[in-house]
Design an enzyme around this catalytic site. Structure first.
Site, mmCIF file in Angstrom:
data_model
loop_
_atom_site.group_PDB
_atom_site.id
_atom_site.type_symbol
_atom_site.label_atom_id
_atom_site.label_comp_id
_atom_site.label_asym_id
_atom_site.label_seq_id
_atom_site.Cartn_x
_atom_site.Cartn_y
_atom_site.Cartn_z
ATOM 1 N N ARG A 103 0.817 -1.226 0.000
ATOM 2 C CA ARG A 103 0.000 0.000 0.000
ATOM 3 C C ARG A 103 0.847 1.270 0.000
ATOM 4 N NH1 ARG A 103 -2.017 -3.587 3.530
ATOM 5 N NH2 ARG A 103 -4.084 -4.402 3.096
ATOM 6 N N ILE A 104 1.826 1.340 0.922
ATOM 7 C CA ILE A 104 2.616 2.575 1.022
ATOM 8 C C ILE A 104 3.476 2.744 -0.231
ATOM 9 C CG2 ILE A 104 4.406 3.784 2.341
ATOM 10 C CD1 ILE A 104 3.279 2.374 4.869
ATOM 11 N N ASP B 125 9.030 -7.443 -4.988
ATOM 12 C CA ASP B 125 8.083 -7.955 -3.994
ATOM 13 C C ASP B 125 7.604 -9.311 -4.490
ATOM 14 O OD1 ASP B 125 5.830 -8.570 -2.420
ATOM 15 O OD2 ASP B 125 5.319 -6.454 -2.163
ATOM 16 N N CYS C 55 11.408 4.082 5.615
ATOM 17 C CA CYS C 55 10.232 4.432 6.429
ATOM 18 C C CYS C 55 9.443 3.170 6.730
ATOM 19 C CB CYS C 55 9.334 5.424 5.688
ATOM 20 S SG CYS C 55 10.072 7.024 5.415
ATOM 21 N N ARG D 24 10.601 -0.570 8.592
ATOM 22 C CA ARG D 24 10.973 -1.015 9.926
ATOM 23 C C ARG D 24 12.497 -1.045 10.010
ATOM 24 N NH1 ARG D 24 6.978 0.513 11.411
ATOM 25 N NH2 ARG D 24 5.284 -0.477 12.548
ATOM 26 N N ASP E 275 13.669 6.815 9.164
ATOM 27 C CA ASP E 275 12.581 7.160 10.091
ATOM 28 C C ASP E 275 12.443 6.080 11.170
ATOM 29 O OD1 ASP E 275 10.320 8.751 10.934
ATOM 30 O OD2 ASP E 275 9.001 7.214 10.104
ATOM 31 N N GLU F 25 13.983 1.344 19.215
ATOM 32 C CA GLU F 25 13.392 2.687 19.334
ATOM 33 C C GLU F 25 12.955 2.933 20.764
ATOM 34 O OE1 GLU F 25 10.398 3.107 16.284
ATOM 35 O OE2 GLU F 25 11.812 2.628 14.710
ATOM 36 N N HIS G 18 10.573 8.138 13.828
ATOM 37 C CA HIS G 18 9.402 7.295 13.506
ATOM 38 C C HIS G 18 8.118 8.143 13.422
ATOM 39 C CE1 HIS G 18 7.687 2.955 13.838
ATOM 40 N NE2 HIS G 18 6.951 3.707 13.033
ATOM 41 N N GLY H 179 6.535 8.665 10.383
ATOM 42 C CA GLY H 179 5.885 8.404 9.093
ATOM 43 C C GLY H 179 4.372 8.557 9.128
ATOM 44 N N ALA H 180 3.750 7.970 10.140
ATOM 45 C CA ALA H 180 2.282 7.995 10.197
ATOM 46 C C ALA H 180 1.768 9.142 11.054
ATOM 47 C CB ALA H 180 1.784 6.672 10.768
HETATM 48 P P1 NAD Z 1 1.653 -3.743 3.019
HETATM 49 O O1 NAD Z 1 1.343 -5.029 3.711
HETATM 50 O O2 NAD Z 1 0.590 -3.117 2.176
HETATM 51 O O3 NAD Z 1 2.968 -3.939 2.115
HETATM 52 C C1 NAD Z 1 4.088 -4.668 2.534
HETATM 53 C C2 NAD Z 1 4.615 -5.391 1.328
HETATM 54 O O4 NAD Z 1 5.812 -6.101 1.703
HETATM 55 C C3 NAD Z 1 3.636 -6.460 0.799
HETATM 56 O O5 NAD Z 1 3.274 -6.160 -0.545
HETATM 57 C C4 NAD Z 1 4.418 -7.749 0.898
HETATM 58 O O6 NAD Z 1 4.167 -8.645 -0.184
HETATM 59 C C5 NAD Z 1 5.850 -7.231 0.863
HETATM 60 N N1 NAD Z 1 6.812 -8.232 1.318
HETATM 61 C C6 NAD Z 1 6.658 -9.182 2.272
HETATM 62 N N2 NAD Z 1 7.770 -9.935 2.341
HETATM 63 C C7 NAD Z 1 8.619 -9.461 1.400
HETATM 64 C C8 NAD Z 1 9.931 -9.831 0.983
HETATM 65 N N3 NAD Z 1 10.573 -10.871 1.539
HETATM 66 N N4 NAD Z 1 10.512 -9.092 0.016
HETATM 67 C C9 NAD Z 1 9.878 -8.041 -0.552
HETATM 68 N N5 NAD Z 1 8.629 -7.672 -0.235
HETATM 69 C C10 NAD Z 1 8.013 -8.369 0.742
HETATM 70 O O7 NAD Z 1 2.156 -2.746 4.150
HETATM 71 P P2 NAD Z 1 2.269 -1.152 4.085
HETATM 72 O O8 NAD Z 1 1.084 -0.571 4.761
HETATM 73 O O9 NAD Z 1 2.638 -0.732 2.713
HETATM 74 O O10 NAD Z 1 3.515 -0.944 5.108
HETATM 75 C C11 NAD Z 1 4.849 -1.178 4.665
HETATM 76 C C12 NAD Z 1 5.828 -1.026 5.824
HETATM 77 O O11 NAD Z 1 5.746 0.292 6.366
HETATM 78 C C13 NAD Z 1 5.583 -1.976 7.004
HETATM 79 O O12 NAD Z 1 6.829 -2.435 7.469
HETATM 80 C C14 NAD Z 1 4.971 -1.080 8.058
HETATM 81 O O13 NAD Z 1 5.207 -1.562 9.352
HETATM 82 C C15 NAD Z 1 5.711 0.218 7.782
HETATM 83 N N6 NAD Z 1 5.047 1.424 8.300
HETATM 84 C C16 NAD Z 1 5.828 2.421 8.809
HETATM 85 C C17 NAD Z 1 5.259 3.589 9.287
HETATM 86 C C18 NAD Z 1 6.103 4.716 9.835
HETATM 87 O O14 NAD Z 1 5.622 5.469 10.669
HETATM 88 N N7 NAD Z 1 7.320 4.890 9.405
HETATM 89 C C19 NAD Z 1 3.863 3.742 9.261
HETATM 90 C C20 NAD Z 1 3.082 2.728 8.695
HETATM 91 C C21 NAD Z 1 3.700 1.569 8.204
#
Ligand code: NAD
Length: 314
Positions: free
Chosen positions: A151-152, A171, A230, A232, A256, A261, A279, A281-282
């Site tokens: 999604r992001i 991915d 941004c 983990r 980020d 943390e 941290h 991002g959100a």
């Molecule tokens: P999402 O589930 O929509 O996307 C994550 C993607 O990672 C998926 O498409 C999945 O197929 C892929 N993935 C899984 N294993 C993989 C691998 N081995 N190699 C490559 N890709 C792989 O999640 P999202 O909402 O897009 O969030 C993405 C990341 O951002 C997460 O780690 C989430 O925790 C983090 N996040 C950070 C913040 C922040 O404040 N910085 C805020 C929200 C989310």
């Protein structure tokens, strides 16, 4: 019904609970630190967390009535999901609610790296006028490599397209049609690493993605690549990143998220080509409004009708 909220969520989220006649107990970080959370959980039906409170198996022992844990956000690594599942406690998150906020930060970080904004700001405020050393580069025409195309990443790609960047991504679980719709060309990992001028991480943290960027991965990248994380912190071997920055293999990094943390005074922060944020991002008004409201509605629906939305399984 009693809902315990040990981290700040949006006022609209709290209103959703109250409108349903639920009792809401909000705690401050100080009261959490002094052990209030376990006490309040003794008769709680629901718990809402963001990313700071750790929901451990030990904490769950003090919550005999708990039926649902809601994460106002995406990453669920602060909740012991197997322990909750073993107790038949449903764990839910709010995917998508903060995607735009995180994507905008990732774009901001790319621009900040390209134009050395922290250095430009600091030197100008200090009375300097460093136009020469502040010559930047454009994002226009550069290749953005996305690791993780969920999604992001899709929101990041949408915004990067407006800067006329070429977008490739890795991915193994991404649906080709979804990637295509987001304007991302899916490629094997090594090709994304080799082609990217900017590498932005958007993977979930799993056993496979932990230390995805290590010495070996940095060696496969274009010299001078800029890395944005941004997602983990554990996805990057931060000592390997430091070595790559010091050797010039990586031209700049914007972080980020960190392996631990709060991050404290990490050695990598001493490098001039590193941008660090805590941290955030959100952490936008709009993002928090969306996830706070969404988690309250989901929890309310589950506790009143049994409807489960966005459950996270162990
Ligand atoms: P999402 O589930 O929509 O996307 C994550 C993607 O990672 C998926 O498409 C999945 O197929 C892929 N993935 C899984 N294993 C993989 C691998 N081995 N190699 C490559 N890709 C792989 O999640 P999202 O909402 O897009 O969030 C993405 C990341 O951002 C997460 O780690 C989430 O925790 C983090 N996040 C950070 C913040 C922040 O404040 N910085 C805020 C929200 C989310």
């Amino acid at each position: 019904m009693k809902i315990v909220v040990p981290e700040k969520i949006s006022a609209r989220g709290i209103q959703e609970f109250e409108a349903a006649g639920f009792q809401v107990v909000q705690l401050t970080p100080a009261s959490v630190a002094s052990g209030e959370l376990a006490k309040e959980l003794a008769d709680a039906d629901g718990l809402v967390v963001r990313s700071a409170v750790k929901v451990t198996a030990e904490l769950l022992k003090s919550a005999p009535k708990l039926r649902v844990i809601g994460r106002a956000g995406v990453g669920i690594d602060n909740v012991d999901v197997p322990a909750a599942t073993a107790r038949k406690i449903v764990v839910m998150n709010t995917p998508g609610g903060s995607s735009i906020s995180v994507a905008e930060l990732a774009l901001g970080m790319m621009l900040a790296l390209a134009r050395q904004l922290p250095k430009a700001d600091a030197t100008t405020r200090a009375g300097g006028w460093e136009k020469k050393s502040l010559e930047g580069t454009e994002l226009n025409g550069k290749t953005l490599g996305l690791l993780g195309c969920g999604r992001i990443a899709a929101e990041t790609a949408k915004r990067a397209r407006a800067f006329d960047m070429k977008i490739v991504g890795y991915d193994p679980f991404a649906k080709p049609e979804a990637a295509k719709a987001a304007g991302i060309t899916l490629l094997p990992l090594d090709q994304v690493l080799a082609q990217a001028d900017y590498l932005s991480l958007h993977v979930a943290l799993t056993a496979e993605t932990r230390n995805l960027l290590n010495d070996g991965a940095f060696a496969k990248m274009k010299k001078g690549v800029r890395v944005v994380n941004c997602s983990r912190g554990e996805v990057i071997d931060i000592e390997a990143l430091q070595r790559a920055l010091e050797s010039g293999q990586v031209g700049g990094a914007a972080l980020d998220v960190y392996p631990k943390e709060p991050a404290g005074a990490l050695p990598i922060f001493a490098l001039p080509n590193v941008i660090a944020t805590p941290h955030i991002g959100a952490s936008t008004k709009e993002g928090q409004e969306r996830v706070g409201t969404a988690i309250a509605v989901q929890i309310k629906n589950y506790l009143t009708t049994g409807e489960i939305a966005n459950a996270v399984t162990a």
